[in-house]
Design a protein around this motif. Structure first.
Motif, PDB file in Angstrom:
ATOM      1  N   UNK A  54       0.831  -1.207   0.000  1.00  0.00           N
ATOM      2  CA  UNK A  54       0.000   0.000   0.000  1.00  0.00           C
ATOM      3  C   UNK A  54       0.862   1.251   0.000  1.00  0.00           C
ATOM      4  N   UNK A  55       0.605   2.206   0.916  1.00  0.00           N
ATOM      5  CA  UNK A  55       1.276   3.500   0.824  1.00  0.00           C
ATOM      6  C   UNK A  55       2.797   3.370   0.839  1.00  0.00           C
ATOM      7  N   UNK A  56       3.303   2.439   1.647  1.00  0.00           N
ATOM      8  CA  UNK A  56       4.748   2.237   1.686  1.00  0.00           C
ATOM      9  C   UNK A  56       5.273   1.487   0.478  1.00  0.00           C
ATOM     10  N   UNK A  57       4.388   0.661  -0.141  1.00  0.00           N
ATOM     11  CA  UNK A  57       4.737  -0.119  -1.327  1.00  0.00           C
ATOM     12  C   UNK A  57       6.070  -0.844  -1.157  1.00  0.00           C
ATOM     13  N   UNK A  58       6.258  -1.437   0.021  1.00  0.00           N
ATOM     14  CA  UNK A  58       7.504  -2.147   0.308  1.00  0.00           C
ATOM     15  C   UNK A  58       7.201  -3.599   0.658  1.00  0.00           C
ATOM     16  N   UNK A  59       7.926  -4.515   0.028  1.00  0.00           N
ATOM     17  CA  UNK A  59       7.811  -5.930   0.325  1.00  0.00           C
ATOM     18  C   UNK A  59       8.848  -6.321   1.371  1.00  0.00           C
ATOM     19  N   UNK A  60       8.395  -7.079   2.381  1.00  0.00           N
ATOM     20  CA  UNK A  60       9.325  -7.628   3.367  1.00  0.00           C
ATOM     21  C   UNK A  60       9.056  -9.124   3.521  1.00  0.00           C
ATOM     22  N   UNK A  61      10.113  -9.864   3.868  1.00  0.00           N
ATOM     23  CA  UNK A  61      10.018 -11.322   3.986  1.00  0.00           C
ATOM     24  C   UNK A  61      10.710 -11.772   5.268  1.00  0.00           C
ATOM     25  N   UNK A  62      10.049 -12.698   5.975  1.00  0.00           N
ATOM     26  CA  UNK A  62      10.607 -13.305   7.179  1.00  0.00           C
ATOM     27  C   UNK A  62      10.539 -14.826   7.044  1.00  0.00           C
ATOM     28  N   UNK A  63      11.372 -15.521   7.806  1.00  0.00           N
ATOM     29  CA  UNK A  63      11.155 -16.952   7.989  1.00  0.00           C
ATOM     30  C   UNK A  63      10.444 -17.148   9.324  1.00  0.00           C
ATOM     31  N   UNK A  64       9.575 -18.143   9.346  1.00  0.00           N
ATOM     32  CA  UNK A  64       8.820 -18.462  10.556  1.00  0.00           C
ATOM     33  C   UNK A  64       9.490 -19.599  11.314  1.00  0.00           C
ATOM     34  N   UNK A  65       9.252 -19.629  12.627  1.00  0.00           N
ATOM     35  CA  UNK A  65       9.725 -20.734  13.440  1.00  0.00           C
ATOM     36  C   UNK A  65       8.948 -22.002  13.121  1.00  0.00           C
ATOM     37  N   UNK A  66       9.437 -23.142  13.578  1.00  0.00           N
ATOM     38  CA  UNK A  66       8.745 -24.401  13.308  1.00  0.00           C
ATOM     39  C   UNK A  66       7.302 -24.426  13.812  1.00  0.00           C
ATOM     40  N   UNK A  67       6.987 -23.606  14.828  1.00  0.00           N
ATOM     41  CA  UNK A  67       5.622 -23.589  15.358  1.00  0.00           C
ATOM     42  C   UNK A  67       4.656 -22.797  14.488  1.00  0.00           C
ATOM     43  N   UNK A  68       5.158 -22.091  13.469  1.00  0.00           N
ATOM     44  CA  UNK A  68       4.357 -21.313  12.508  1.00  0.00           C
ATOM     45  C   UNK A  68       3.727 -20.058  13.114  1.00  0.00           C
ATOM     46  N   UNK A  69       3.925 -19.796  14.383  1.00  0.00           N
ATOM     47  CA  UNK A  69       3.295 -18.633  15.019  1.00  0.00           C
ATOM     48  C   UNK A  69       4.322 -17.686  15.630  1.00  0.00           C
ATOM     49  N   UNK A  70       5.601 -17.897  15.316  1.00  0.00           N
ATOM     50  CA  UNK A  70       6.649 -16.988  15.774  1.00  0.00           C
ATOM     51  C   UNK A  70       7.571 -16.670  14.599  1.00  0.00           C
ATOM     52  N   UNK A  71       8.188 -15.490  14.673  1.00  0.00           N
ATOM     53  CA  UNK A  71       9.138 -15.066  13.646  1.00  0.00           C
ATOM     54  C   UNK A  71      10.516 -15.606  13.973  1.00  0.00           C
ATOM     55  N   UNK A  72      11.180 -16.173  12.974  1.00  0.00           N
ATOM     56  CA  UNK A  72      12.560 -16.615  13.125  1.00  0.00           C
ATOM     57  C   UNK A  72      13.498 -15.444  12.859  1.00  0.00           C
ATOM     58  N   UNK A  73      13.492 -14.945  11.615  1.00  0.00           N
ATOM     59  CA  UNK A  73      14.348 -13.807  11.271  1.00  0.00           C
ATOM     60  C   UNK A  73      13.825 -13.167  10.001  1.00  0.00           C
ATOM     61  N   UNK A  74      14.230 -11.921   9.748  1.00  0.00           N
ATOM     62  CA  UNK A  74      13.885 -11.250   8.513  1.00  0.00           C
ATOM     63  C   UNK A  74      14.980 -11.483   7.482  1.00  0.00           C
ATOM     64  N   UNK A  75      14.565 -11.619   6.220  1.00  0.00           N
ATOM     65  CA  UNK A  75      15.494 -11.787   5.107  1.00  0.00           C
ATOM     66  C   UNK A  75      15.370 -10.572   4.198  1.00  0.00           C
ATOM     67  N   UNK A  76      16.454  -9.922   3.914  1.00  0.00           N
ATOM     68  CA  UNK A  76      16.436  -8.752   3.043  1.00  0.00           C
ATOM     69  C   UNK A  76      16.111  -9.169   1.626  1.00  0.00           C
TER      70      UNK A  76
END
Length: 313
Positions: free
Chosen positions: A172-194
């Protein structure tokens, strides 16, 4: 006795007549009130998860036996069942852009929580008993926006090669894509990938893989105008670098603003399909009013792996 040229003409005429009859008999896809559809398939049935055009406080599943006729089903989650919903102090909230994902023998529903501006939007996740719920919220936001980034339109992709779990979001207004990997539990963030934001990106990223090629598709333009359309890029990995490939679908004389889509590889027939929303019965460039409609159509891949532009029906 029929001479060969006459026989060839007769056979060609019969072939053309048969093709015309088949095209005439092929039913046009039906459309239904709702936007931002995700689509899944299991056990000979199909499931769509849309933003609810009839209200912004609940998310429901729609079910179908044939990808053609859809019926609104169970409520999956609602604002009053998300305990952290009021922590931002905003007077009103909305739910939109759900994404259902199977992993760990369970199902997980990701969703956007607004408002987007000026309060930072958030992405939540709920654990579901099945494709038709019920779903239980994780108890906290997965991602919170801010500093020009809008945490909206989540799409989760589990890489069939590495089994890594990726979350794509933003726009939307920021028009920026961001990507993270999720933990094995699928409900926590592991890390962000540029990652690089691809050309013409506005929102609603979706990732799928076919034949070792990764397809990042996304919406471009304004969702209430005829500028809304779907573009895509490809890569040899789920995080790029992207090779921009062009448009998949755009407005035409009958249908306006097609976008916010999902792909399905149907296990029943091996075909590929796209679920997307559009405006119907609208004229001019917009802004449009009323309810958007979701529909499902087949997608065609060319011999080189690129996607043939979709003709809306």
């Amino acid at each position: 006795m029929i001479r060969r040229p006459a026989l060839r003409r007769a056979l060609l005429a019969a072939l053309l007549a048969g093709s015309a009859a088949a095209m005439a008999e092929a039913p046009a896809p039906l459309s239904f009130d709702g936007a931002d559809p995700d689509i899944e398939a299991a056990d000979g049935r199909y499931f769509i998860y849309p933003t609810n055009s009839g209200g912004t406080g609940q998310l429901h599943v729609w079910t179908s036996p044939d990808r053609q006729h859809w019926q609104k089903g169970a409520e999956l989650i609602a604002l009053d069942r998300i305990g952290w919903i009021g922590n931002d102090g905003a007077p009103r909230h909305a739910l939109w852009a759900p994404d259902m994902v199977a992993a760990n023998g369970r199902h997980y529903l990701y969703f956007s929580v607004g408002p987007q501006n000026p309060t930072p939007s958030r992405i939540g996740v709920a654990t579901c008993a099945g494709l038709e719920g019920p779903c239980t919220d994780s108890g906290k936001p997965l991602i919170t926006g801010g500093k020009g980034f809008e945490a909206i339109d989540p799409a989760v992709f589990v890489d069939p090669a590495s089994k890594t779990r990726y979350l794509y979001a933003g726009g939307s207004a920021g028009a920026k894509l961001r990507v993270w990997t999720l933990g094995p539990d699928m409900v926590t963030i592991d890390r962000e990938i540029a990652v690089e934001t691809p050309p013409h990106f506005t929102e609603a990223a979706f990732m799928h893989e076919r034949g070792g090629t990764y397809y990042l598709s996304y919406s471009s333009g304004s969702y209430r105008h005829d500028s809304y359309q779907v573009h895509y890029a490809t890569a040899s990995s789920p995080t790029g670098p992207w090779i921009y490939r062009g448009k998949i679908v755009e407005s035409d004389a009958r249908f306006k603003g097609p976008g916010h889509h999902a792909f399905l590889h149907d296990p029943a027939d091996g075909g590929w399909y796209i679920a997307y929303h559009r405006w119907e019965g609208q004229t001019g460039p917009g802004p449009y009013k009323g309810s958007r409609k979701f529909t499902v159509q087949p997608i065609t891949y060319r011999a080189d792996g690129t996607i043939a532009p979709l003709e809306m029906r």
